[in-house]
Write a protein that holds these residues in place. Structure first.
Motif, PDB file in Angstrom:
ATOM      1  N   GLU A 164       1.340   6.540  -1.725  1.00 58.77           N
ATOM      2  CA  GLU A 164       0.789   5.860  -0.554  1.00 58.77           C
ATOM      3  C   GLU A 164       1.306   6.455   0.754  1.00 58.77           C
ATOM      4  OE1 GLU A 164      -1.771   3.396  -0.458  1.00 58.77           O
ATOM      5  OE2 GLU A 164      -1.813   4.578  -2.275  1.00 58.77           O
ATOM      6  N   VAL A 203       4.762   3.871  -6.789  1.00 57.08           N
ATOM      7  CA  VAL A 203       4.126   2.821  -5.988  1.00 57.08           C
ATOM      8  C   VAL A 203       2.665   2.657  -6.402  1.00 57.08           C
ATOM      9  CG1 VAL A 203       5.622   3.088  -3.969  1.00 57.08           C
ATOM     10  CG2 VAL A 203       3.509   4.417  -4.097  1.00 57.08           C
ATOM     11  N   GLN A 206      -2.226   6.299  -8.870  1.00 54.53           N
ATOM     12  CA  GLN A 206      -3.490   6.906  -8.465  1.00 54.53           C
ATOM     13  C   GLN A 206      -3.531   8.433  -8.543  1.00 54.53           C
ATOM     14  OE1 GLN A 206      -4.794   6.034  -4.423  1.00 54.53           O
ATOM     15  NE2 GLN A 206      -5.583   8.118  -4.352  1.00 54.53           N
ATOM     16  N   ARG A 227       7.313  -1.631  -5.075  1.00 54.38           N
ATOM     17  CA  ARG A 227       7.313  -1.441  -3.616  1.00 54.38           C
ATOM     18  C   ARG A 227       8.608  -2.010  -3.043  1.00 54.38           C
ATOM     19  NH1 ARG A 227       1.368  -0.817  -1.999  1.00 54.38           N
ATOM     20  NH2 ARG A 227       0.754   0.300  -3.891  1.00 54.38           N
ATOM     21  N   ARG A 235       2.538 -13.458  -1.244  1.00 54.61           N
ATOM     22  CA  ARG A 235       1.594 -12.466  -1.770  1.00 54.61           C
ATOM     23  C   ARG A 235       2.250 -11.147  -2.157  1.00 54.61           C
ATOM     24  NH1 ARG A 235      -0.657 -16.442  -1.629  1.00 54.61           N
ATOM     25  NH2 ARG A 235      -2.211 -17.208  -0.180  1.00 54.61           N
ATOM     26  N   HIS A 236       3.561 -11.021  -1.963  1.00 57.51           N
ATOM     27  CA  HIS A 236       4.232  -9.742  -2.214  1.00 57.51           C
ATOM     28  C   HIS A 236       5.331  -9.853  -3.255  1.00 57.51           C
ATOM     29  CE1 HIS A 236       2.417  -8.866   1.715  1.00 57.51           C
ATOM     30  NE2 HIS A 236       2.411  -7.613   1.299  1.00 57.51           N
ATOM     31  N   LEU A 237       5.358  -8.856  -4.122  1.00 59.11           N
ATOM     32  CA  LEU A 237       6.441  -8.717  -5.087  1.00 59.11           C
ATOM     33  C   LEU A 237       6.985  -7.296  -4.961  1.00 59.11           C
ATOM     34  CD1 LEU A 237       4.637 -10.268  -8.173  1.00 59.11           C
ATOM     35  CD2 LEU A 237       6.712 -11.205  -7.123  1.00 59.11           C
ATOM     36  N   PHE A 240       5.056  -5.297  -9.245  1.00 59.41           N
ATOM     37  CA  PHE A 240       3.805  -5.980  -9.588  1.00 59.41           C
ATOM     38  C   PHE A 240       2.959  -5.058 -10.448  1.00 59.41           C
ATOM     39  CE2 PHE A 240       0.771  -3.754  -6.794  1.00 59.41           C
ATOM     40  CZ  PHE A 240       1.639  -3.116  -5.911  1.00 59.41           C
ATOM     41  N   TYR A 378      -4.962  10.738   1.361  1.00 60.64           N
ATOM     42  CA  TYR A 378      -5.906  11.233   0.347  1.00 60.64           C
ATOM     43  C   TYR A 378      -7.326  10.717   0.538  1.00 60.64           C
ATOM     44  CZ  TYR A 378      -4.500   6.632  -1.342  1.00 60.64           C
ATOM     45  OH  TYR A 378      -4.220   5.296  -1.402  1.00 60.64           O
ATOM     46  N   GLU A 400      -6.114  -9.500   0.990  1.00 61.33           N
ATOM     47  CA  GLU A 400      -6.457  -8.245   0.296  1.00 61.33           C
ATOM     48  C   GLU A 400      -6.124  -8.333  -1.190  1.00 61.33           C
ATOM     49  OE1 GLU A 400      -4.519  -4.659   1.770  1.00 61.33           O
ATOM     50  OE2 GLU A 400      -4.882  -3.742  -0.179  1.00 61.33           O
ATOM     51  N   GLY A 403      -7.477  -2.427  -2.909  1.00 65.62           N
ATOM     52  CA  GLY A 403      -7.490  -1.343  -1.926  1.00 65.62           C
ATOM     53  C   GLY A 403      -7.971  -0.092  -2.637  1.00 65.62           C
ATOM     54  N   GLY A 404      -8.976   0.567  -2.080  1.00 66.75           N
ATOM     55  CA  GLY A 404      -9.473   1.764  -2.758  1.00 66.75           C
ATOM     56  C   GLY A 404     -10.116   2.714  -1.782  1.00 66.75           C
ATOM     57  N   LEU A 447      -6.369  -2.780  -8.028  1.00 67.55           N
ATOM     58  CA  LEU A 447      -6.454  -4.242  -7.956  1.00 67.55           C
ATOM     59  C   LEU A 447      -5.072  -4.801  -8.265  1.00 67.55           C
ATOM     60  CD1 LEU A 447      -8.084  -7.024  -8.069  1.00 67.55           C
ATOM     61  CD2 LEU A 447      -8.285  -6.600 -10.506  1.00 67.55           C
ATOM     62  N   GLY A 448      -4.551  -5.613  -7.360  1.00 72.81           N
ATOM     63  CA  GLY A 448      -3.245  -6.231  -7.595  1.00 72.81           C
ATOM     64  C   GLY A 448      -3.399  -7.341  -8.630  1.00 72.81           C
TER      65      GLY A 448
HETATM   66  O1  4AD Z   1      -3.709  -1.162  -1.148  1.00 76.82           O
HETATM   67  P1  4AD Z   1      -2.710  -0.551  -2.079  1.00 76.82           P
HETATM   68  O2  4AD Z   1      -1.397  -0.166  -1.531  1.00 76.82           O
HETATM   69  O3  4AD Z   1      -3.475   0.697  -2.731  1.00 76.82           O
HETATM   70  C1  4AD Z   1      -2.939   1.640  -3.546  1.00 76.82           C
HETATM   71  O4  4AD Z   1      -1.818   1.645  -4.007  1.00 76.82           O
HETATM   72  C2  4AD Z   1      -3.947   2.665  -3.990  1.00 76.82           C
HETATM   73  N1  4AD Z   1      -3.216   3.870  -4.393  1.00 76.82           N
HETATM   74  C3  4AD Z   1      -4.784   2.113  -5.110  1.00 76.82           C
HETATM   75  C4  4AD Z   1      -5.830   3.066  -5.609  1.00 76.82           C
HETATM   76  O5  4AD Z   1      -6.738   3.415  -4.856  1.00 76.82           O
HETATM   77  N2  4AD Z   1      -5.737   3.481  -6.848  1.00 76.82           N
HETATM   78  O6  4AD Z   1      -2.475  -1.546  -3.301  1.00 76.82           O
HETATM   79  C5  4AD Z   1      -3.552  -1.995  -4.093  1.00 76.82           C
HETATM   80  C6  4AD Z   1      -3.463  -3.479  -4.338  1.00 76.82           C
HETATM   81  C7  4AD Z   1      -3.521  -4.336  -3.081  1.00 76.82           C
HETATM   82  O7  4AD Z   1      -4.840  -4.523  -2.658  1.00 76.82           O
HETATM   83  C8  4AD Z   1      -2.869  -5.607  -3.540  1.00 76.82           C
HETATM   84  O8  4AD Z   1      -3.774  -6.407  -4.281  1.00 76.82           O
HETATM   85  C9  4AD Z   1      -1.813  -5.108  -4.510  1.00 76.82           C
HETATM   86  O9  4AD Z   1      -2.208  -3.813  -4.927  1.00 76.82           O
HETATM   87  N3  4AD Z   1      -0.487  -5.025  -3.880  1.00 76.82           N
HETATM   88  C10 4AD Z   1       0.521  -5.888  -4.122  1.00 76.82           C
HETATM   89  N4  4AD Z   1       0.598  -6.964  -4.929  1.00 76.82           N
HETATM   90  C11 4AD Z   1       1.767  -7.638  -4.967  1.00 76.82           C
HETATM   91  N5  4AD Z   1       2.869  -7.273  -4.276  1.00 76.82           N
HETATM   92  C12 4AD Z   1       2.846  -6.198  -3.450  1.00 76.82           C
HETATM   93  N6  4AD Z   1       3.949  -5.847  -2.789  1.00 76.82           N
HETATM   94  C13 4AD Z   1       1.634  -5.458  -3.354  1.00 76.82           C
HETATM   95  N7  4AD Z   1       1.266  -4.338  -2.672  1.00 76.82           N
HETATM   96  C14 4AD Z   1      -0.018  -4.102  -3.008  1.00 76.82           C
END
Ligand code: 4AD
Ligand code: MG
Length: 477
Positions: A164, A203, A206, A227, A235-237, A240, A378, A400, A403-404, A447-448
């Motif tokens: 990321e 993290v 991908q 992370r 909403r954060h761990l 995850f 990217y 959120e 994220g993609g 997808l989280g």
């Molecule tokens: O938006 P993020 O950071 O996207 C990526 O990591 C891309 N590389 C994914 C990809 O395109 N293959 O994280 C994706 C999702 C978020 O939308 C959220 O749902 C979840 O991961 N997420 C978390 N869930 C819980 N705790 C956290 N600290 C999170 N950080 C992201």
């Protein structure tokens, strides 16, 4: 005799049959009625004991939390709320649970208290229901991908790349306890590398998934990601699980179509297969909401919310349009946004995301084409030269959830972007190879998983949908 699962026995068809069940005592009333639960259902089976037929010493140890085996006959129950019960013939104590010390007593415990008992909280109806739904969702995810031509790919946990580019990583070191590297002050030097190379816990899978998509076509990862963000939100761990599909020859629109179909499909699966647990969680949520002011209560019940998502189209709008909406909105009569939206290019805060989803559109929203400078290296640069083919899916009550993006497949454009962002190209040599050899349009998303489980179960705090949450305060278990 083979033991049965309680959920299979709770039918009149079983009346007259001899059965054996194992489980944990929820309550033992009047020295006569054991409510026994084995985790297969949030319903317990009532086991009726003739106390004169059993040793007092044994009966004294049948307390909440004890593990027992019951053998007997299934009979019709006269009690309310159950069709059948077991007339106990034989009772075996696997292990007692000292009532003075066993923390999960049959009363309402606070979520905070239960988090401190993460190893035992799954013996409550709420956590057992959440974890069964979690398990069903995981199964539905694998099923969906298998039925849609994806291969399950295992991304490494220890990696040398920062997918990321956000720098929120846990460093991995090789510390030899007999011979730890020491600083001059004789303290353990935790910056020591992994066998000479700087590595971290992943993290996101991908980048590696992209490599596999560029050979197998459609792949997905489903595993733990880490992370090191010191955020204490619901909403954060720090650890995850993330589901990350990656598809060759798919552009941003294909990516959005897949994400929407995928989410609807797995939610439909639990609506069809987890009805009992969802009804239980829905009732729990209604009880909880009764304690809140009317204005904060949700208009839809849990199951209605899930059906709303499966039956309605997600609203898709470009970032630029969202900014216009936010600029012209007042979140409510008194309050402004804490972070005012004055200019194009700002990153959206969760208050903005939730406003769009909960107040403005009142449905899941896919935002796409974000400003390049707030997104990862990217993502594919659009023809306007200032936005990238990113897409986030925002959910009511969650914000959120996905994220993609479409990935940058053009070597020259990617190299330029990497240089602009000050990333060392050498670190990404293998990733750039994918653009040198047989590059093609491709895209994917993350997808989280816990955020999805939160949405599916109505749980307010992400710490309550993962068995042993890892947060800045909580890594004890
Ligand atoms: O938006 P993020 O950071 O996207 C990526 O990591 C891309 N590389 C994914 C990809 O395109 N293959 O994280 C994706 C999702 C978020 O939308 C959220 O749902 C979840 O991961 N997420 C978390 N869930 C819980 N705790 C956290 N600290 C999170 N950080 C992201
Ligand atoms: Mg994101």
């Amino acid at each position: 005799m083979e033991a049965y699962r309680i959920i299979d026995l709770l039918h009149r068809d079983w009346i007259g049959k001899e059965v054996v069940v194992n489980g944990w005592v929820r309550t033992f009333r009047s020295n006569r009625f054991i409510a026994l639960n084995d985790g297969s259902s949030q319903r317990s089976i009532q086991c009726v004991v003739d106390f004169e037929a059993f040793d007092d010493n044994l009966l004294r140890q049948i307390t909440t939390g004890a593990a027992v085996r019951v053998s007997g006959t299934v009979v019709e129950s006269m009690g309310r709320g159950q069709d059948v019960e077991i007339q106990v013939r034989d009772l075996f104590l696997h292990g007692g649970a000292d009532p003075e010390r066993y923390p999960i007593q049959p009363k309402k415990h606070s979520m905070e208290f239960l988090r401190e008992q993460a190893h035992l909280r799954v013996r409550t109806n709420t956590f057992a229901a959440v974890m069964r739904v979690r398990s069903a969702l995981a199964f539905a995810i694998h099923k969906y991908f298998r039925e849609n031509g994806f291969y399950y790919f295992h991304a490494p946990i220890i990696t040398g790349s920062d997918a990321e580019g956000a720098g929120e990583m846990f460093r991995v070191t090789t510390l030899d306890p007999k011979d730890p590297p020491l600083t001059e002050a004789n303290e353990v030097d935790y910056t020591e590398d992994f066998f000479g190379k700087e590595t971290n816990l992943t993290v996101s899978g991908q980048l590696e998934a992209e490599a596999y998509a560029m050979a197998l076509g459609k792949v997905y990862t489903f595993g733990p990601t880490f992370r090191a963000e010191n955020s204490n939100t619901s909403r954060h761990l720090a650890e995850f699980w993330m589901i990350e599909p990656e598809m060759a020859f798919h552009d941003l629109k294909d990516n959005m179509d897949l994400a929407e179909d995928f989410i609807k499909n797995i939610l439909r699966y639990i609506l069809e297969n987890c009805e009992e647990d969802l009804l239980f969680l829905e009732k729990r949520l209604l009880d909880e909401e009764k304690t809140r002011p009317q204005a904060e209560r949700s208009e839809l019940s849990l199951i209605e919310k899930l059906k709303f998502v499966t039956d309605n189209e997600f609203k898709r709008i470009p970032y630029t349009e969202a900014i216009d909406i936010l600029r012209n909105s007042k979140p409510n009569k008194k309050k402004k946004f804490q972070f005012p939206v004055n200019e194009w290019g700002v990153d959206l805060q969760s208050e903005h995301e939730r406003y769009l989803v909960e107040k403005h559109f009142k449905c899941p929203v896919i935002l796409f084409d974000y400003p390049a400078r707030i997104k990862a290296f990217y993502m594919r640069l659009n023809d306007d030269g200032k936005t990238v083919g990113a897409m986030d899916i925002l959910f009511p009550g969650i914000g959120e959830i996905v994220g993609g993006s479409q990935r940058e497949e053009r070597l020259d454009v990617l190299e330029k972007r990497i240089a602009e962002m000050g990333i060392d190209e050498k670190e990404l040599w293998w990733y750039l190879d994918l653009r040198r050899f047989g590059s093609a349009v491709h895209s994917g998303f993350g997808l989280g998983f816990e955020r999805l489980v939160q949405f599916a179960t109505g749980m307010g705090n992400i710490r309550d949908v993962i068995p042993f949450p890892r947060t800045p305060q909580n890594a004890e278990f």
